[in-house]
Design an enzyme around this catalytic site. Structure first.
Site, PDB file in Angstrom:
ATOM      1  N   HIS A  66       0.814  -1.227   0.000  1.00 39.96           N
ATOM      2  CA  HIS A  66       0.000   0.000   0.000  1.00 39.96           C
ATOM      3  C   HIS A  66       0.841   1.268   0.000  1.00 39.96           C
ATOM      4  O   HIS A  66       1.929   1.332   0.566  1.00 39.96           O
ATOM      5  CB  HIS A  66      -1.020  -0.016   1.137  1.00 39.96           C
ATOM      6  CG  HIS A  66      -0.484   0.086   2.533  1.00 39.96           C
ATOM      7  ND1 HIS A  66      -0.284   1.296   3.164  1.00 39.96           N
ATOM      8  CD2 HIS A  66      -0.157  -0.862   3.451  1.00 39.96           C
ATOM      9  CE1 HIS A  66       0.140   1.082   4.398  1.00 39.96           C
ATOM     10  NE2 HIS A  66       0.226  -0.213   4.597  1.00 39.96           N
ATOM     11  N   ASP A 175       5.965   2.208   6.940  1.00 37.45           N
ATOM     12  CA  ASP A 175       4.683   1.525   6.794  1.00 37.45           C
ATOM     13  C   ASP A 175       3.865   2.297   5.750  1.00 37.45           C
ATOM     14  O   ASP A 175       3.267   3.321   6.077  1.00 37.45           O
ATOM     15  CB  ASP A 175       3.969   1.506   8.149  1.00 37.45           C
ATOM     16  CG  ASP A 175       2.624   0.824   8.131  1.00 37.45           C
ATOM     17  OD1 ASP A 175       2.259   0.225   7.101  1.00 37.45           O
ATOM     18  OD2 ASP A 175       1.912   0.909   9.146  1.00 37.45           O
ATOM     19  N   GLU A 205      -5.224   1.566   2.674  1.00 36.11           N
ATOM     20  CA  GLU A 205      -5.065   0.397   3.532  1.00 36.11           C
ATOM     21  C   GLU A 205      -5.229   0.773   4.998  1.00 36.11           C
ATOM     22  O   GLU A 205      -5.803   0.017   5.800  1.00 36.11           O
ATOM     23  CB  GLU A 205      -3.689  -0.240   3.303  1.00 36.11           C
ATOM     24  CG  GLU A 205      -3.486  -1.593   3.984  1.00 36.11           C
ATOM     25  CD  GLU A 205      -2.947  -1.501   5.408  1.00 36.11           C
ATOM     26  OE1 GLU A 205      -2.906  -2.536   6.089  1.00 36.11           O
ATOM     27  OE2 GLU A 205      -2.569  -0.382   5.859  1.00 36.11           O
ATOM     28  N   GLU A 206      -4.736   1.950   5.359  1.00 40.43           N
ATOM     29  CA  GLU A 206      -4.712   2.344   6.766  1.00 40.43           C
ATOM     30  C   GLU A 206      -6.099   2.674   7.324  1.00 40.43           C
ATOM     31  O   GLU A 206      -6.250   2.891   8.520  1.00 40.43           O
ATOM     32  CB  GLU A 206      -3.786   3.560   6.956  1.00 40.43           C
ATOM     33  CG  GLU A 206      -2.314   3.277   6.674  1.00 40.43           C
ATOM     34  CD  GLU A 206      -1.653   2.402   7.725  1.00 40.43           C
ATOM     35  OE1 GLU A 206      -2.344   1.999   8.674  1.00 40.43           O
ATOM     36  OE2 GLU A 206      -0.451   2.127   7.595  1.00 40.43           O
ATOM     37  N   ASP A 228       3.868  -6.078   3.679  1.00 40.74           N
ATOM     38  CA  ASP A 228       3.640  -5.015   4.651  1.00 40.74           C
ATOM     39  C   ASP A 228       4.684  -5.136   5.754  1.00 40.74           C
ATOM     40  O   ASP A 228       5.335  -6.177   5.894  1.00 40.74           O
ATOM     41  CB  ASP A 228       2.228  -5.102   5.234  1.00 40.74           C
ATOM     42  CG  ASP A 228       1.661  -3.735   5.622  1.00 40.74           C
ATOM     43  OD1 ASP A 228       2.464  -2.831   5.959  1.00 40.74           O
ATOM     44  OD2 ASP A 228       0.428  -3.564   5.593  1.00 40.74           O
TER      45      ASP A 228
END
Length: 349
Positions: A66, A175, A205-206, A228
């Protein structure tokens, strides 16, 4: 060997800003890289980017990482000219004190800071009361100027450089930009795969794996492997059983997190590839947290899925830290896995 990879590209993708739904600047970098190393590139209505390498087989594999980082959106400007924010992703309010931020206003990027009350005037229980919504951003300007420059809905990201620190790299947005970088490096190295490979840079994604879930329908792969970061709590004060992974022990092959239990035959083949190629690796059992892997597992019918993670300390802060050798091991494992995929492995249960 710790930094035997394109550190300049890693620095670019981590330092570039892009919160959920506003990944534009990162997407530009990704498209440029994928256009140079895949057969064709497309972007969907949500902003996911897919670079496809056509193989000799109709069998297809999706690799996902992501693009978004956690950040904020301006929700209010106080009468004193301070900004109140709404979080985009999971923040711990304690890590925001005295940090520098960038407000992405319509005309320009503006530097600000999270205000912090001096310890001399803090109540003993101040930490217990602190929430993200209580934090304010100070732009060092009067109210009139702030209202001219900033609007409700403007995006705010943390301001931090990415640097080498001993055998590690540290900065914001590792991340998941360190895994996005890993995917781009694998796309560079992959040559003439037997199967079709979709390199997928996903969005949002978050805030709930939203981009991957939509992409699982559109791409509809035969096999999906997501990339990830994962928790590495191998630091003083944390018991060994809660470390999850450790820096320097290699790429982490995910067995489970709170969103997915990976397909046993997939993670066993990842292990076999790592052993055959003498790639350092470890297993990951993550008690909490989800990844794009879940977005592909059952979105458009059941699919075999796997995941490779990069152990990272201090997640969801501006000092996320990963080991250079672990990054390299992840690149090697992903590339070797894709090179050896023929579409003939039986991942059925």
């Amino acid at each position: 060997m710790a930094f035997d990879f394109d550190f300049d590209l890693l620095r670019d993708v981590t330092e570039t800003s892009g919160v959920p739904g506003y990944e534009d600047r990162v997407r530009d970098i990704v498209r440029d890289e994928l256009e140079a190393n895949t057969d064709h590139v497309r972007t969907d209505a949500m902003g996911n980017v897919v670079g496809t390498v056509e193989g000799d087989s109709d069998y297809s594999v999706a690799i996902a990482a992501h693009m978004d980082e956690i950040g904020f959106m301006v929700k209010h400007i106080t009468e004193d000219g301070f900004l109140k924010l709404d979080a985009l992703g999971g923040w711990d309010a304690r890590v925001l004190r005295a940090q520098r931020v960038t407000v992405h206003a319509e005309e320009e990027d503006i530097t600000g800071v999270f205000g912090s009350v001096p310890p001399h005037t803090l109540d003993d229980d101040a930490d217990e009361k602190e929430e993200v919504g209580d934090r304010v951003v100070d732009l060092g300007r009067d109210t009139e100027e702030v209202e001219e420059l900033v609007s409700v809905g403007d995006i705010v990201t943390m301001d931090q450089n990415t640097i080498k620190m001993g055998d590690t790299v540290t900065g914001k947005a590792l991340d998941d930009r360190v895994c996005l970088f890993t995917m781009l490096e694998a796309a560079r190295e992959l040559e003439s795969p037997d199967v079709t490979i979709h390199f997928c840079a996903t969005v949002q994604e978050e805030v709930g794996l939203r981009g991957a879930t939509a992409l699982g329908v559109d791409v509809d792969p035969d096999l999906a492997v997501a990339l990830d970061v994962t928790i590495a709590s191998d630091i003083p004060g944390v018991s060994e059983d809660k470390h999850v992974t450790a820096l320097g022990d290699g790429a982490a092959i995910k067995l489970k997190d709170s969103s997915v239990i990976t397909t046993p035959k997939v993670h066993k083949r990842l292990k076999a590839v790592a052993e055959d190629e003498d790639i350092d690796h470890q297993f990951e059992v993550l008690p909490a947290g989800g990844t794009d892997t879940a977005g592909f597992q059952n979105t458009y019918g059941a699919k075999p899925v796997g995941a490779i993670s990069i152990p990272t300390r201090y997640l969801h802060t501006v000092t996320e830290t990963a080991n250079g050798d672990d990054i390299h091991a992840t690149i090697d494992l992903l590339t070797a896995f894709l090179d050896s995929e023929t579409g003939e492995y039986d991942y059925s249960l």
